[in-house]
Design an enzyme around this catalytic site. Structure first.
Site, short mmCIF file in Angstrom:
data_model
loop_
_atom_site.label_atom_id
_atom_site.label_comp_id
_atom_site.label_asym_id
_atom_site.label_seq_id
_atom_site.Cartn_x
_atom_site.Cartn_y
_atom_site.Cartn_z
N ASN A 142 53.04 80.14 5.03
CA ASN A 142 53.36 79.01 4.17
C ASN A 142 54.83 79.03 3.76
O ASN A 142 55.65 78.27 4.30
CB ASN A 142 52.44 79.03 2.94
CG ASN A 142 52.56 77.76 2.11
OD1 ASN A 142 53.49 76.98 2.29
ND2 ASN A 142 51.64 77.57 1.19
N ASP A 143 55.17 79.91 2.86
CA ASP A 143 56.54 79.90 2.33
C ASP A 143 57.60 80.18 3.39
O ASP A 143 58.72 79.68 3.30
CB ASP A 143 56.66 80.92 1.20
CG ASP A 143 55.75 80.55 0.03
OD1 ASP A 143 55.56 79.34 -0.19
OD2 ASP A 143 55.24 81.45 -0.64
N VAL A 144 57.25 80.94 4.43
CA VAL A 144 58.25 81.30 5.44
C VAL A 144 58.57 80.15 6.38
O VAL A 144 59.45 80.27 7.23
CB VAL A 144 57.83 82.53 6.27
CG1 VAL A 144 57.68 83.74 5.38
CG2 VAL A 144 56.58 82.27 7.05
N VAL A 145 57.85 79.02 6.25
CA VAL A 145 58.18 77.85 7.07
C VAL A 145 58.55 76.65 6.19
O VAL A 145 58.58 75.53 6.65
CB VAL A 145 57.01 77.44 8.00
CG1 VAL A 145 56.78 78.51 9.05
CG2 VAL A 145 55.73 77.20 7.22
#
Lengths: 474, 101
Positions: free
Chosen positions: A392-395
């Protein structure tokens, strides 16, 4: 006689050399495995050197045999049984036990002074060994419990109350340490043991599950410090060298993880759980999103079937769903169909840096297909389909474009550059950072709701029913 | 005091060595490296053994030493084996049948 005196020293020196070579070798893929063996050999040599140096009674041998059998067997069984997905909590458990060992040695020396009355250096070393050993143990056990989902983050630990509690505990530790030399086996020692253990819990408990790898890495460094302190307690230089090397290694690794998550060590340790503290618009539920497109596995399979270049972005959710084998099956099917498949690995994908590589290697994904962030980012514009699996956060593209986002500045995988993006996710719940992901609302993005493993198996059967890659065995 | 200053030198040089040795590691290896380093920190076995050797028949000391040895060896044996299990997966010659786990 001189030769006999020299032998243990030579063994120690060889052991240190092999340990250093082992750690160095562990930093290269081609040599890592043999380097691990080398380090184990060094450890065996060091033990051997000690055993020929120390005259041991039959009674001592008996107690050594008991300890060896219990610890060795448990270690053997644990190492073989534990699943690869549980690696971070396993390292935490091992690490905690290392800390406990240093604590017990220091306790023994403090309570019974076997080598004569301890001097000032020994007393200071005992204090450090007890303090660091106890924090390492209780902190590691809490970290393991949180990763396993046994322990939640209690509400009070997210208020500033926790700072008061931890400062009180730290003061108690200090008081115990200062009064310890006056009464080696007395109350101060137990104050120090109890307060340090509680401090380890108090410091680790408020930290969110997603930051736990950083904590484990730091605790790993602490266990090195505890070992070095134990080295001062019993006067072993080999122990000091090895402990110092591990302490330094743990610090570097901790720094690497913090950089990858765009978090500073201070904010991890004292900031509390990120999601709990940040004001989240929709409370982490679906209310925050307005332009979501969802689609079925069938539509996703059609896009895959037509694609020439597919990139998978595996994340935490993939590890939780244990879906790495299903993912490998899917990519084999696509490869047989002539699709070019690669995997984009964010530095902190999974639960620890490198954890995702281990999980995918377990599923036989060829090493060359795992591309790191800097390699894969320029490739996204010519990628037909990106499938985000439980990341989630890494994209999140906001990390590049929205300076008000808490993620701003974090290096991310630029999947929004690809022609089509499918996000496989259980729900629209927020990631651990507790913030919206702008990627989900982009026109080229479609959400495929469901457990990663179930969705991948659905895709597999859809593709097979379309007649893709018929020759490939399941 | 010379023994102390020698020990402090050893501490300093060991720390510097540790920083240098793992300065550049590919992210792939971070988890195995952490696990391997963790196994090495179980070198406290040496302290446990010393405690047992110096116990002079005092049962509480023998007990503490043995307990400590057990914890440390759990760390060492488990740590090295689990690291080996992880690293074994990176070798490409591995057969499919060995992969379950």
């Amino acid at each position: 006689m001189a030769g006999l005196d020299l032998l243990p020293a030579v063994i120690d020196l060889v052991a240190v050399l092999l340990l250093a070579l082992g750690i160095k070798g562990l930093s290269k893929v081609s040599t890592a495995r043999s380097a691990n063996g080398l380090a184990a050999l060094a450890m065996g040599l060091a033990v051997l050197g000690l055993l020929i140096q120390q005259p041991l009674s039959a009674q001592a041998w008996l107690w050594i045999a008991i300890g060896t059998a219990a610890g060795g067997l448990l270690g053997l069984v644990t190492a073989q049984r534990v699943p690869m997905t549980a690696m971070p909590e396993t390292v935490a458990l091992f690490n905690g036990c290392g800390g406990m060992a240093s604590l017990l040695v220091a306790l023994g020396v403090a309570l019974y002074s076997p080598g004569g009355a301890p001097g000032l250096v020994e007393q200071i070393s005992i204090v450090i060994s007890v303090f660091v050993g106890a924090i390492t143990f209780s902190g590691s056990i809490v970290a393991m419990g949180k990763l396993q989902g046994w322990i939640d983050t209690p509400g009070w630990t997210q208020s500033s109350l926790r700072h008061g509690v931890n400062i009180s505990l730290a003061v108690a530790c200090l008081a115990g340490s200062i009064t310890l030399p006056g009464a080696m086996a007395g109350a101060p020692l137990w104050v120090l043991v109890v307060a340090s253990s509680l401090l380890g819990i108090g410091v680790t408990l408020p930290i969110g599950g997603a930051d736990m790898p950083v904590v484990i890495s730091l605790l790993n460094s602490y266990s090195g410090v505890a070992a070095a302190a134990a080295g001062f307690v019993v006067g072993s230089q080999l122990l000091i060298v090895a402990g110092a090397m591990v302490g330094a290694a743990g610090l570097i690794l901790t720094q690497v993880m913090c950089t990858g998550m765009n978090r500073s060590l201070v904010s991890v340790l004292f900031g509390g759980a990120l999601g709990g503290a940040a004001p989240v618009g929709g409370g982490g539920d679906e209310a925050g999103y307005t332009r979501i497109t969802s689609c079925s596995a069938e539509e996703c399979a059609l896009a895959l079937e037509a694609a020439e270049r597919v990139v998978f972005v595996p994340g935490y959710g993939l590890a939780v769903a244990q879906a790495q084998h299903a993912l490998r099956e899917l990519s084999k099917l696509l490869e047989a169909h002539g699709v070019e498949v690669t995997y984009a690995i964010h530095p902190v994908a999974g639960r620890m840096p490198g954890h995702m590589n281990v999980l995918l290697a377990e599923a036989d994904v060829p090493y060359e297909q795992l591309l790191e962030m800097d390699t894969i980012n320029p490739e996204f514009p010519r990628t037909d389909v990106v499938i985000v699996l439980g990341a989630n956060d890494v994209v999140n593209p906001d990390a590049k474009s929205d300076s008000s986002s808490p993620l701003f500045g974090m290096p991310v995988l630029e999947v929004d550059q690809a022609r089509q993006v499918f996000v496989v996710k259980r729900s629209l719940g927020a990631g651990y950072a507790g913030i919206k992901n702008a990627l989900f609302e982009l026109p080229q993005t479609a959400m495929v709701f469901g457990d990663a493993k179930a969705v991948l198996n659905g895709l597999l059967s859809e593709l097979r029913s379309m007649g893709v890659g018929k020759k490939v065995a399941a | 005091m010379s023994a102390l200053s020698q020990a402090l030198w050893v501490l300093l040089l060991g720390s510097l060595l540790g920083l240098e040795l793992i300065g550049k590691v590919p992210p792939t290896l971070h988890t195995p490296l952490m696990s391997g380093a963790n196994a090495i920190s179980g070198i406290t076995v040496l302290a446990s053994l010393t405690l047992i050797a110096q116990a002079n028949g005092q049962v509480p000391l023998l007990l503490l030493g043995s307990l400590s040895l057990g914890f440390a060896l759990f760390n060492v044996v488990g740590g090295f084996l689990v690291t080996d299990r992880m690293l074994a997966m990176f070798s490409r010659k591995k057969t499919r049948s060995g992969g379950a786990g």
